[in-house]
Write a protein that holds these residues in place. Sequence first.
Motif, PDB file in Angstrom:
ATOM      1  N   THR A   7     -69.522 -26.337   7.843  1.00 46.54           N
ATOM      2  CA  THR A   7     -69.930 -27.680   7.631  1.00 46.54           C
ATOM      3  C   THR A   7     -71.438 -27.754   7.910  1.00 46.54           C
ATOM      4  O   THR A   7     -72.203 -28.485   6.981  1.00 46.54           O
ATOM      5  N   GLN A   8     -71.605 -27.500   9.144  1.00 50.66           N
ATOM      6  CA  GLN A   8     -73.329 -27.602   9.389  1.00 50.66           C
ATOM      7  C   GLN A   8     -74.177 -26.863   8.459  1.00 50.66           C
ATOM      8  O   GLN A   8     -75.129 -27.040   8.153  1.00 50.66           O
ATOM      9  N   PHE A  10     -73.809 -25.846   5.338  1.00 47.51           N
ATOM     10  CA  PHE A  10     -73.984 -26.638   4.301  1.00 47.51           C
ATOM     11  C   PHE A  10     -74.949 -27.730   4.164  1.00 47.51           C
ATOM     12  O   PHE A  10     -76.041 -27.747   3.599  1.00 47.51           O
ATOM     13  N   HIS A  11     -74.722 -28.389   5.599  1.00 48.49           N
ATOM     14  CA  HIS A  11     -75.376 -29.658   5.783  1.00 48.49           C
ATOM     15  C   HIS A  11     -76.831 -29.494   5.921  1.00 48.49           C
ATOM     16  O   HIS A  11     -77.956 -29.877   5.192  1.00 48.49           O
ATOM     17  N   ASP A  12     -77.356 -27.921   6.585  1.00 46.59           N
ATOM     18  CA  ASP A  12     -78.728 -27.608   6.841  1.00 46.59           C
ATOM     19  C   ASP A  12     -79.241 -27.376   5.706  1.00 46.59           C
ATOM     20  O   ASP A  12     -80.574 -27.244   5.517  1.00 46.59           O
ATOM     21  N   GLU A  14     -79.192 -29.090   2.643  1.00 47.63           N
ATOM     22  CA  GLU A  14     -79.350 -30.097   1.961  1.00 47.63           C
ATOM     23  C   GLU A  14     -78.031 -30.064   1.027  1.00 47.63           C
ATOM     24  O   GLU A  14     -78.287 -30.745  -0.299  1.00 47.63           O
ATOM     25  N   PRO A  16     -74.590 -31.102   1.638  1.00 43.66           N
ATOM     26  CA  PRO A  16     -73.354 -31.330   2.434  1.00 43.66           C
ATOM     27  C   PRO A  16     -72.056 -31.391   1.713  1.00 43.66           C
ATOM     28  O   PRO A  16     -71.975 -31.886   0.594  1.00 43.66           O
ATOM     29  N   LEU A  17     -70.985 -30.941   2.438  1.00 42.18           N
ATOM     30  CA  LEU A  17     -69.473 -30.797   1.816  1.00 42.18           C
ATOM     31  C   LEU A  17     -69.032 -32.367   1.747  1.00 42.18           C
ATOM     32  O   LEU A  17     -69.212 -33.307   2.556  1.00 42.18           O
ATOM     33  N   LYS A  18     -68.710 -32.735   0.531  1.00 41.63           N
ATOM     34  CA  LYS A  18     -68.162 -33.876   0.275  1.00 41.63           C
ATOM     35  C   LYS A  18     -66.985 -34.455   1.243  1.00 41.63           C
ATOM     36  O   LYS A  18     -66.938 -35.545   1.674  1.00 41.63           O
ATOM     37  N   ALA A  20     -65.244 -32.442   4.861  1.00 38.01           N
ATOM     38  CA  ALA A  20     -65.476 -31.423   5.543  1.00 38.01           C
ATOM     39  C   ALA A  20     -64.065 -30.419   5.843  1.00 38.01           C
ATOM     40  O   ALA A  20     -64.081 -29.258   5.932  1.00 38.01           O
ATOM     41  N   ALA A  26     -70.333 -27.104  -2.510  1.00 41.26           N
ATOM     42  CA  ALA A  26     -71.141 -28.506  -2.527  1.00 41.26           C
ATOM     43  C   ALA A  26     -72.099 -28.465  -3.854  1.00 41.26           C
ATOM     44  O   ALA A  26     -72.304 -27.287  -4.236  1.00 41.26           O
ATOM     45  N   ASN A  28     -75.708 -30.513  -5.643  1.00 41.32           N
ATOM     46  CA  ASN A  28     -76.601 -31.650  -5.549  1.00 41.32           C
ATOM     47  C   ASN A  28     -77.280 -31.630  -7.029  1.00 41.32           C
ATOM     48  O   ASN A  28     -76.749 -30.879  -8.106  1.00 41.32           O
TER      49      ASN A  28
END
Length: 395
Positions: A7-8, A10-12, A14, A16-18, A20, A26, A28
């Motif tokens: 999860t982190q 994917f967030h890092d 840019e 982010p999981l819709k 978690a 994911a 964008n």
Amino acid sequence: MATKSITQFFHDLELPLKNARWSWGAQNKTTVLLRTWADEFSGKEKRVIVLREPTEYHERDSYGLDERIQHLRALWAGGGAGYTVIATAKAIGVPKREIKEYRDDKVFVIDSLESREDGSIVAVLGGTVAVGDLIEHALQHVTSAANGLFPVDALASGISTDSYKTKLPAMREWLIEVARRESYVTYAEVMDRFGLIFFVLRTAMGKLGHQSKDNGEPILTALIVDKHTLRCSAGLAEEFGVVDDQVERRRLYAYWAPSNGSTGAKQTPEVGQIESEPSSLEERAKRFAQIEVRPEQRAFRKAVFIACGGQCIVSGCDVPEALEAAHLQGHNWRDGSNAASDGVLLRRDLHALYDTGLLKFEGRLARLHPTVQEHYGAFEGVTLSRFEASCNSKP
């Protein structure tokens, strides 16, 4: 190997999981990043499965499945940048996989997608790109459009929308089908299927319950139970006055029985009538035998039920609607193994574990596979009841 949660990860990036808990990737404006599995990756062919043959997916996969289809549809059309991070599962062949490990330093580039004759979709992979270079690489890379029309349009159920209100009709129809099968579902199964967190689920359940009440029906949400106790929460009594959820489930089974048609037209049994039913082992065995979908198996089910005293030999559960007669390993009903000694009585979820090898009998003890210890650890090493009468497997 990874030093942080996926999860982190994917967030890092840019991306982010819709969600978690359920998301498989994911997206964008420019990039799609998919999570795929190492056991479905071929380094020789430079391909990885991104969508298995549709019938292989269990109903509970629907939330993540809908989102995966949206991601694949975008990649199929081309014009964006596609990548995949390949993870290793703790166990394969289980209904819901968990990630054991993944590489957080590189991702694979998706050059294109292609479909196979079995209905699956695979990603054709190029090289790898360092995670630190991914954002810049995505500005240059374009995943090529695939050949033909996107092959699985009809598979998307549309249930992964954000508002629970749009999901209520589908939830109601699904629960009605559960009632017609004389079954039940757990809170986790509903959350997984419809992409809800617990508190939103409770709100949705309230709406569905009041809809049932307004329609003069048994309360449909009595079919949703805790996976450990197989009982409803106290909220069912507090909000709807249902003091016995097992009784309410039997009313639902009668109301939505297939013979009544889709409207549940047959009069629902009164609570008092159900509560006055005899509770002897013989009467409970009759209730249990009637649940079986194969009429020829009713005699076997009843024999096993009586031999096991009407209780799951592992958990001790004695609710007929929650129990199933399981054939012992090496005993096949098609070969005529339908005597009481050919089976044991198990709670439905434990039966599923037994059939998949996640629950085994060693001597007089129950043994659980490590992958299910977190949820079923209470049954590890318990002494099986009525073992001598029911559990002597064939060599």
